[in-house]
Design a protein around this motif. Structure first.
Motif, short mmCIF file in Angstrom:
data_model
loop_
_atom_site.label_atom_id
_atom_site.label_comp_id
_atom_site.label_asym_id
_atom_site.label_seq_id
_atom_site.Cartn_x
_atom_site.Cartn_y
_atom_site.Cartn_z
N LEU A 234 0.84 -1.20 0.00
CA LEU A 234 0.00 0.00 0.00
C LEU A 234 0.87 1.25 0.00
CD1 LEU A 234 -2.72 1.37 0.04
CD2 LEU A 234 -2.83 1.02 2.52
N ARG A 235 1.96 1.24 0.75
CA ARG A 235 2.88 2.40 0.73
C ARG A 235 3.44 2.61 -0.68
NH1 ARG A 235 4.60 -0.05 5.62
NH2 ARG A 235 6.49 -0.87 4.63
N ALA A 236 3.77 1.50 -1.35
CA ALA A 236 4.31 1.61 -2.71
C ALA A 236 3.26 2.17 -3.66
CB ALA A 236 4.80 0.24 -3.19
N LEU A 237 2.00 1.77 -3.49
CA LEU A 237 0.92 2.28 -4.32
C LEU A 237 0.78 3.79 -4.15
CD1 LEU A 237 -1.61 1.65 -6.15
CD2 LEU A 237 -2.91 1.50 -4.01
N VAL A 238 0.79 4.24 -2.91
CA VAL A 238 0.67 5.69 -2.65
C VAL A 238 1.86 6.43 -3.24
CG1 VAL A 238 0.59 7.45 -0.85
CG2 VAL A 238 -0.75 5.35 -0.59
N ALA A 239 3.06 5.89 -3.02
CA ALA A 239 4.26 6.57 -3.51
C ALA A 239 4.27 6.70 -5.02
CB ALA A 239 5.51 5.81 -3.04
N THR A 240 3.70 5.73 -5.72
CA THR A 240 3.76 5.70 -7.18
C THR A 240 2.68 6.56 -7.83
OG1 THR A 240 4.63 3.44 -7.07
CG2 THR A 240 3.79 4.19 -9.19
N HIS A 241 1.48 6.58 -7.24
CA HIS A 241 0.35 7.17 -7.96
C HIS A 241 -0.34 8.32 -7.23
CE1 HIS A 241 0.56 3.99 -10.93
NE2 HIS A 241 0.55 3.09 -9.97
N TYR A 242 0.06 8.62 -5.99
CA TYR A 242 -0.70 9.60 -5.21
C TYR A 242 0.24 10.53 -4.46
CZ TYR A 242 -4.46 6.29 -6.16
OH TYR A 242 -5.37 5.47 -6.80
#
Length: 584
Positions: A234-242
């Motif tokens: 989830l941290r990676a998702l936020v870092a990449t797209h948000y």
């Protein structure tokens, strides 16, 4: 304004092949469902932070609440929406006319999902009363509520629209409470449901996916995912797209109507390019104070006296988010650059045995009626409360041979008789259901050779590092982590870890529990940096291993020299006072 896709009215989500499993979740009590209700001051604050405030054109926005429960967020949001809508139409609160177009104007302004039928009905009734207070005709109120409220599982929702705001307090539900068939469906849908992640993690993923460009998610929930292993995807998702826009920790702040064991945090995430994060800590719930924080958080540039800090590059891949103690973080980053990890320096980190049925497998060592080869003396947290080992005479049944195979029941008749006597309890465990032949194994394999190895024992949840030397006579229980080494002198390593170094790394990477306690788990212990023993000068080795209580100051100085700590770094670290163990 982003126009919503047209759609048929949807008052409930289809259950498909999961009706029985979802019905089970619906029937759980509020604790099992993860239903923790948010205080009104905090609700108002989150809505203000997210920009869902009465100075905005709320009738042009679309708000989603994914788990509305008793309606604490939803009622405030709808009150604000109706206030703004009346102002837009130029209608005073006293006027009972002019709302003829309210259904067509506001039908897409709200979507809210709830799984629990009683909560659904109760909140619908409250909203109906609120709409009537604003002189909305009952037929129009019914039409709006039919559009706004959806009964079902948010994680199975497929709503053909995006939202400018997603607000709320997602449920905190452990995976163990979810049927396997439903959990497998969640895993197929959500890449962030990783390891032991609780269901609030895929709730966040689903909510983020529903944000319109520029949209804002404002949640209050556990902060565990921000640092621990299961939050990595989830941290990676936020870092990449948000963009992680804001973080407000709620340590020692009564944000909910009931106590929670993990600290909550308010997190604002926007669907926009990444940028700096504004951070605030421990706000009081006094409305004027919260209003000042909200205003400062939204300001183009931070007011000098706001107490808020702005930090860049908080979200970087799947790495833990460090959101406080930046002076200590600087020390950690320097030590990470200069020294290897504990395991790279020749140490092994593990956790003691979990049996799945402690009442059967653990008891008074002398009274466990099995062959001597089938039991081991056990060390538990209660044996080390004063900083040294005082064994209380407890033992654990050992179903494993030295080579890792299960002991033969025919070879050990007393062992077999003991297991059969308690077979009803033993066979009910998940690990027993996975294999017929291995029904009597413990959850974790027992490695008898560990018994005779000297080790450092570290309890999981403590306020300070509690590191105890065990000479190699006892086997650790599952609530104890252990460190062994064939390279480092364990007495010296104990001195280093008690100096404040262990707490420094764990405090940076671990989430805090209620009462200020830290999780001294393997995933955090493995981040500790230490020199290789062969590189430690003899003079420092001698000081680290001396048992002389009068040399505590010299031993701490030896740790400072070991890491080449500057005066500023020593101040940042703090430590365990004068080197003794202190329990909070």
């Amino acid at each position: 304004m982003i126009v919503a896709t047209s759609r048929a009215r949807q008052t409930s989500l289809p259950l498909g092949d999961f009706s029985d499993e979802i019905r089970h979740l619906r029937e759980q009590d509020s604790n099992a469902r993860g239903a923790v209700f948010t205080r009104s001051e905090v609700v108002e604050f989150i809505l203000d932070l997210a920009g869902y405030s009465i100075d905005q054109p709320l009738h042009q926005f679309r708000l989603m609440e994914p788990s509305f429960g008793e309606g604490h967020f939803l009622l405030v949001a709808v009150e604000r929406l109706l206030t703004v809508y009346r102002k837009h139409l130029g209608i005073t609160m006293a006027s009972k006319s002019g709302l003829g177009q309210i259904v067509s104007d506001l039908r897409n302004a709200i979507r809210a999902v709830e799984l629990h039928p009683a909560s659904m009905m109760g909140t619908r009734s409250k909203l109906s009363a609120l709409l009537q207070k604003h002189h909305v005709r009952q037929v129009d109120a019914n039409a709006l509520l039919a559009e706004w409220l959806i009964e079902g599982d948010f994680l199975l929702a497929d709503l053909p629209m995006t939202f400018t705001h997603v607000i709320g307090n997602p449920p905190y539900v452990r995976q163990e409470l979810v049927a396997n068939i439903l959990l497998n469906e969640y895993r197929a849908r959500y890449s962030t449901l990783y390891d032991r992640a609780d269901l609030y993690v895929p709730f966040i993923e689903q909510s983020l996916s529903m944000l319109a460009p520029g949209g804002t998610l404002g949640f209050i929930c556990s902060d565990r995912w921000m640092k621990n292993k299961y939050g990595g995807p989830l941290r990676a998702l936020v870092a990449t797209h948000y963009h992680l826009a804001a973080y407000i920790d709620m340590v020692d702040t009564p944000a909910f109507h009931s106590e929670v064991s993990a600290y909550p945090a308010i997190t604002l995430i926007r669907r926009e390019p990444s940028g700096p994060t504004r951070i605030a800590h421990r706000p009081s719930l006094e409305p004027a104070h919260l209003a000042r924080i909200s205003s400062s958080m939204k300001a183009a540039s931070l007011p000098a006296d706001s107490g808020i800090i702005e930090v860049s590059n908080i979200a970087s891949g799947s790495e833990p988010w460090i959101l406080q103690s930046f002076d200590q973080l600087a020390v950690v980053r320097r030590l990470e650059n200069d020294f290897p990890t504990l395991e790279d320096a020749g140490c092994k980190i593990g956790i003691g045995v979990a049996t799945g049925a402690d009442k059967v497998f653990i008891g008074c060592f002398k009274e466990l009626d099995v062959e001597p080869q089938r039991k081991l003396p056990l060390v538990e947290t209660k044996d080390i409360v004063d900083g040294s080992v005082k064994w209380r005479g407890r033992g654990v049944i050992n179903p494993f041979e030295d080579n890792g195979s299960l002991a033969s029941l025919t070879q050990y008749p007393k062992f077999a008789r003991y297991l059969q006597l308690h077979s009803d309890i033993i066979r009910k465990r998940n690990c027993a259901n996975k294999t017929t032949a291995g029904w009597y194994r413990t959850i974790d394999r027992i490695t008898p050779s560990l018994l005779n190895q000297p080790k450092l024992l570290i309890p999981d949840i403590k306020g300070e590092a509690h590191v105890v030397y065990e000479a190699g006579q006892l086997y650790p229980h599952h609530n104890l982590y252990y460190i062994t080494s064939t390279e480092w002198d364990l007495r010296a390593l104990q001195t280093v870890l008690l100096s404040g170094i262990a707490k420094l790394f764990v405090a940076i990477y671990s989430t805090q529990m209620r009462g200020g306690y830290l999780r001294f788990q393997a995933q955090y212990l493995r981040r500790i940096r230490i020199p290789r023993w062969q590189e430690v000068p003899l003079t420092i080795r001698k000081l680290l291993t001396t048992p002389d209580i009068e040399n505590l100051e010299a031993r701490n100085q030896a740790v400072f020299d070991l890491y080449r700590l500057t005066r500023e770094e020593r101040t940042a670290i703090g430590g365990n006072g004068n080197g003794k163990h202190h329990e909070h």
